[in-house]
Design an enzyme around this catalytic site. Structure first.
Site, PDB file in Angstrom:
ATOM      1  N   ASP B 201     -28.568 -76.058 -15.881  1.00 40.27           N
ATOM      2  CA  ASP B 201     -28.286 -77.400 -15.596  1.00 40.27           C
ATOM      3  C   ASP B 201     -26.759 -78.109 -16.500  1.00 40.27           C
ATOM      4  O   ASP B 201     -26.384 -77.199 -17.718  1.00 40.27           O
ATOM      5  CB  ASP B 201     -29.084 -78.669 -16.693  1.00 40.27           C
ATOM      6  CG  ASP B 201     -28.634 -80.309 -16.432  1.00 40.27           C
ATOM      7  OD1 ASP B 201     -27.868 -80.191 -16.180  1.00 40.27           O
ATOM      8  OD2 ASP B 201     -29.853 -81.090 -16.213  1.00 40.27           O
ATOM      9  N   TYR B 226     -20.584 -88.239 -13.544  1.00 41.58           N
ATOM     10  CA  TYR B 226     -20.462 -88.415 -14.134  1.00 41.58           C
ATOM     11  C   TYR B 226     -20.259 -89.082 -15.678  1.00 41.58           C
ATOM     12  O   TYR B 226     -20.088 -90.293 -16.410  1.00 41.58           O
ATOM     13  CB  TYR B 226     -21.754 -90.206 -13.579  1.00 41.58           C
ATOM     14  CG  TYR B 226     -22.449 -90.205 -14.126  1.00 41.58           C
ATOM     15  CD1 TYR B 226     -23.573 -89.945 -15.073  1.00 41.58           C
ATOM     16  CD2 TYR B 226     -23.509 -89.546 -13.103  1.00 41.58           C
ATOM     17  CE1 TYR B 226     -24.697 -89.257 -15.556  1.00 41.58           C
ATOM     18  CE2 TYR B 226     -24.842 -89.059 -13.400  1.00 41.58           C
ATOM     19  CZ  TYR B 226     -25.292 -89.163 -13.504  1.00 41.58           C
ATOM     20  OH  TYR B 226     -26.831 -88.875 -14.317  1.00 41.58           O
ATOM     21  N   LYS B 227     -20.197 -87.746 -16.576  1.00 49.28           N
ATOM     22  CA  LYS B 227     -20.642 -87.693 -17.280  1.00 49.28           C
ATOM     23  C   LYS B 227     -19.296 -87.555 -17.976  1.00 49.28           C
ATOM     24  O   LYS B 227     -18.400 -87.985 -18.180  1.00 49.28           O
ATOM     25  CB  LYS B 227     -21.281 -86.729 -18.723  1.00 49.28           C
ATOM     26  CG  LYS B 227     -22.432 -87.182 -17.931  1.00 49.28           C
ATOM     27  CD  LYS B 227     -23.725 -86.438 -18.849  1.00 49.28           C
ATOM     28  CE  LYS B 227     -25.711 -86.667 -18.190  1.00 49.28           C
ATOM     29  NZ  LYS B 227     -25.995 -88.150 -18.852  1.00 49.28           N
TER      30      LYS B 227
END
Lengths: 416, 416
Positions: B201, B226-227
Site C-alpha cells: 500500500d 490525493y496525498k
C-alpha cells in the site's frame, strides 16, 4: 400535405404546449447538435461549471483539508444520496452516492445474498446489461451460489418452481437495448412472495420516470449518476438500502468510511448505523459535487410531467420513424404501448453502426448497441419534438442517400 | 543567539540552496497558510483549474458522448495509471487509476490470494491503516482464509515458521501514524522467499520518495491519488499488477470495463489482456482528469531530489521541535535516521487534538491521529524550511500560552 409537413405542424403544436420547455435553459447544449444520447451521458447542466470552479478554487485550493468539515465533504455521499432518493421515491437516509454502478451492484447483490444464507440461487436477466450479469457471477462465485438467467417474462414460472431456493433477484425496469419497460411492482411482488430479495438496477430509469422504491417495498437498488441524472462522465453511482434492511446489511467491502468510528482508527470493523455503513473508501469529491450540482436541474420538477413529456417524445419519434423511414430497412423495436416504454426509442437496422456515425457527422447524436440497434435516448428536460423530427429527417436522408456507406464510417474504436 | 535565531539562519540558508524551490509555483497555496497536511490532501496544483474547465465545458459540454473517443476518456484509467507508474518505478502497462484505495486493496488482495489457492493465510500489519485491515478481513472471509496481524519487525520470524502457508502479505512502506519507513526490499524479499505474494500500500509513499516496484519485483501494489500526488479530494486510487501476474489476475469485481470486448455486450465475462482486465466500472472522469493534470506538477522532477529535500525538511522539523518545544510535553515519534523516515514528522502530546485545532486557527494546518499524535506532512514540492520553522514556533507559542485549552478547540466532529 407531405408526411414531413404534417409532422412539422404536430411538433410545433406539441412544443408550443410543452410546460417543461423552459427547463432546457438548465442545460448548456452546444449549437448545431441534437442530443439523443442522454441515456448514455447526460448533457451538461448549467449549474455545474460554477459549482466545479467553487469546488476546485475555494473548497480544495483555499479550504484544503478543512473542507472535509467546513464544506461538508464528509457528508457528501449521504447528502447527494438523499437528493437522488427524492427522484426514486426513497425517504431520506436510505440512498448513498459513490463508487461505480458495478461496485454498487457487487455490494447490493452480495449483501442481499448474505441476508438469505440458506438459499443457493441468484436470479438475473439474460438480457441484463453485461456488468449486471458479470457481477452476479462474481458474487455467486465468492459466496458459493448459482446464477440462473431468467427473462422477466419467465420469472413467475421460475419462481413458482424454484422460488424457495432463490436468495436474490437482480433486474432492471428498463431494458437498456430495446427500451422496454417492465412492471416493477409485479416483479418485486413475485420475488418477495417467494421470500427472496429484490435488487433493482435503476440506471435507465432514475431521473427519467417517477419511481417509488419505498412504496413498492423494494429491498435494494443501484443506479448510475451519468445518464438521466446528467451528473457528468462516470459520475458516482448510487445504492439504496431500504431502512428495514440496514441493520442486517453485511458489507462485502468494509472500507473505513463505513466504520462506526472512522477516525477512531481501530483495527476491527464495526459498521456505522444506517445507510452510512454502506460507504467504502474516500469518494471522488469533485465528481460527487458535479453530480450534486447537476441534480439541481430537477429542482421543483414533477417527474410525472417529465414522464408524460418523455412518452410524448418517444411516441412521436416512433411515429416519425414509421412515416419517414418506410422502405429503408428499419424496424421499430421499442414497444408502442406507453406503459411498456422507458425513455428511449430504438430502431433496428443491419447497418446501425455506420448510420449512427453518419448521423453524428450531421450533429445528431444517438448511439448503437451491437449488433444492430440504433438507440435514441430521450431526456425530456432538454429535448423538443422539433428536434426529434429533425433527427428522424436526418436519418432518412442519410439512409436514402447511402451517406453512411462511406469508408470513414466503418467500425473502428470503442463507442459507448 | 537564541535557538530561534539560529534556526532562522539555518532555514534561510537551506531555502537559498533549494534547487526545488521554483516548484512551489506549480501549486496554488492560499495566503496566510502553512500547509503541513499534504499527506492527507495535497494542495491544489496550478494546472488543475484550467484542466477542469476544459473537461467540463469543452469535453463534457460540447463533446458530450463523443469525448469517450475524441478526448480519450476511455483510455484515461490506463493513461493516468502510466503517469503514476513513472513515479513508482513501474514500466508502462502495469498501473491503472480508478476507484478508491479500499476497492483497489480488495482487488489486489483477493486476486493475489487466488494466485496461491493452496495457502490459507493472509498476513498484514496490526499497525496498518484501518481500511487495509478491514479489507484484509473482508477478503479472508470471502475466500476462506485466515488473517494474521504481524508487525513488520516480526515478519521474518513469522515467515520462518509459517511462510509456506502464507498466500499474501499486505504492508505499507510508511507507517501512516509515526512516519516510520520500512525496508521495502527486505520485506518483499522475505515474503517472496516464502513463496507468498507481496502487496504494498503506497498511499504514504507515492510521490514522496523514489519507489522501484519493478526493480524490487513487487507483485501488486495500490495507492491513493490525493496525498502526495495532489490529485484532489478523493482522487482515484491506483493499482499496480506486475506484468508477469496479469494473465493470472482473476478479478473479484468483474465489471464491464475490464472485459476483452466491452462493447460486444456479451453475457459472459472474458477478461481483457494486460492491465485493462483490472478495470471495473465507468470511472469518475472529472476526478480522473483532475488527477491527470495534478501529476504534471512532477514533470521533469527527479524524485531523488524530492526525497533529499523531504529528509532535509523532516529532519529540520525534528530539530526545531527539539530546540523549541522542550518542557512542553511533546515527544518526537518519527525516527531520526533518514533511512527510517517517510515524508512526515510526528510528535506525541496528550492534547494533540486541541493543539492541532489551535494551530489551524493560526493558519498552520497539520492533522492528528488518535489518540495523541500530531502529524506534519511534508510535501517537498511546495514547502520551505522557513515554513517548517514558523510552524514549530507557532506550536511552541500555542502550547506555552495554553491557547489550545479554550473551549472551542474541544473535540467535536470528524477530522481527517
Amino acid at each position: 400535405m407531405t408526411a414531413e409537413t404534417s409532422l412539422t405542424a404536430r411538433a410545433a403544436a406539441l412544443d408550443a404546449a410543452d410546460a417543461l420547455a423552459p427547463l432546457r435553459d438548465r442545460f448548456l447544449l452546444p449549437e448545431g447538435v441534437i442530443y439523443l444520447d442522454g441515456n448514455s451521458l447526460g448533457a451538461l447542466p448549467a449549474a455545474v461549471p460554477e459549482a466545479m470552479t467553487d469546488a476546485v478554487h475555494r473548497q480544495w485550493g483555499t479550504g484544503l483539508i478543512r473542507s472535509w468539515n467546513d464544506n461538508a465533504w464528509w457528508q457528501a455521499p449521504q447528502r447527494v444520496g438523499d437528493a437522488i432518493g427524492r427522484l426514486i421515491g426513497a425517504a431520506p437516509g436510505q440512498t448513498l452516492a459513490g463508487d461505480s454502478t458495478s461496485v454498487q451492484l457487487f455490494n447490493a447483490l452480495a449483501a442481499a445474498a448474505r441476508m438469505r444464507p440458506d438459499r443457493p440461487l441468484l436470479v438475473t436477466d439474460p438480457g441484463h446489461f453485461p456488468t449486471d450479469q458479470y457481477i452476479a457471477d462474481a458474487v455467486a462465485r465468492l459466496l458459493g451460489l448459482r446464477v440462473h438467467r431468467v427473462a422477466p417474462g419467465e420469472l413467475p414460472g421460475f419462481l413458482a418452481a424454484e422460488g424457495s431456493r432463490v436468495a436474490v433477484a437482480g433486474y432492471a425496469p428498463v431494458d437498456y437495448r430495446t427500451g422496454e419497460l417492465h412492471d416493477m411492482a409485479a416483479i418485486t411482488g413475485a420475488v418477495q412472495e417467494a421470500g427472496a430479495l429484490m435488487v433493482w438496477d435503476l440506471c435507465h430509469a432514475a431521473g427519467a420516470l417517477p419511481l417509488e422504491v419505498d412504496r413498492l417495498g423494494v429491498d435494494l437498488a443501484v443506479g448510475c449518476g451519468y445518464k438521466f441524472l446528467s451528473g457528468g462522465p462516470g459520475a458516482p453511482a448510487f445504492l439504496y438500502v431500504a431502512a428495514r434492511h440496514q441493520a442486517a446489511f453485511d458489507h462485502p467491502l468494509t472500507g473505513w468510511n463505513g466504520h462506526a468510528d472512522p477516525f477512531g482508527l481501530g483495527g476491527d470493523y464495526t459498521p456505522a448505523a444506517g445507510i452510512a455503513r454502506a460507504r467504502i473508501g474516500t469518494p471522488p469529491i469533485l465528481s460527487l459535487l458535479a453530480l450534486e450540482a447537476a441534480l439541481t436541474a430537477f429542482d421543483g420538477v414533477d417527474l410525472a410531467r417529465v414522464r408524460a413529456k418523455s412518452l410524448s417524445l418517444t411516441g412521436f419519434l416512433l411515429d416519425c420513424a414509421e412515416a419517414l423511414l418506410a422502405g429503408l430497412g428499419f424496424t421499430a423495436v421499442t414497444p408502442r404501448e406507453p406503459e411498456r416504454r422507458g425513455s428511449q426509442a430504438v430502431l433496428r437496422h443491419p447497418e446501425a453502426y455506420a448510420l449512427v456515425r453518419a448521423l453524428a457527422e450531421r450533429g445528431v447524436l444517438g448511439d448503437m448497441r451491437a449488433p444492430d440497434l440504433l438507440r435514441f435516448g430521450i431526456n425530456a428536460l432538454y429535448l423538443s419534438h422539433r428536434e426529434v423530427l429533425a433527427a428522424m429527417c436526418a436519418l432518412r436522408d442519410v439512409a436514402r442517400e447511402g451517406e453512411h456507406r462511406q469508408e470513414r464510417f466503418r467500425r473502428r474504436s470503442p463507442v459507448t
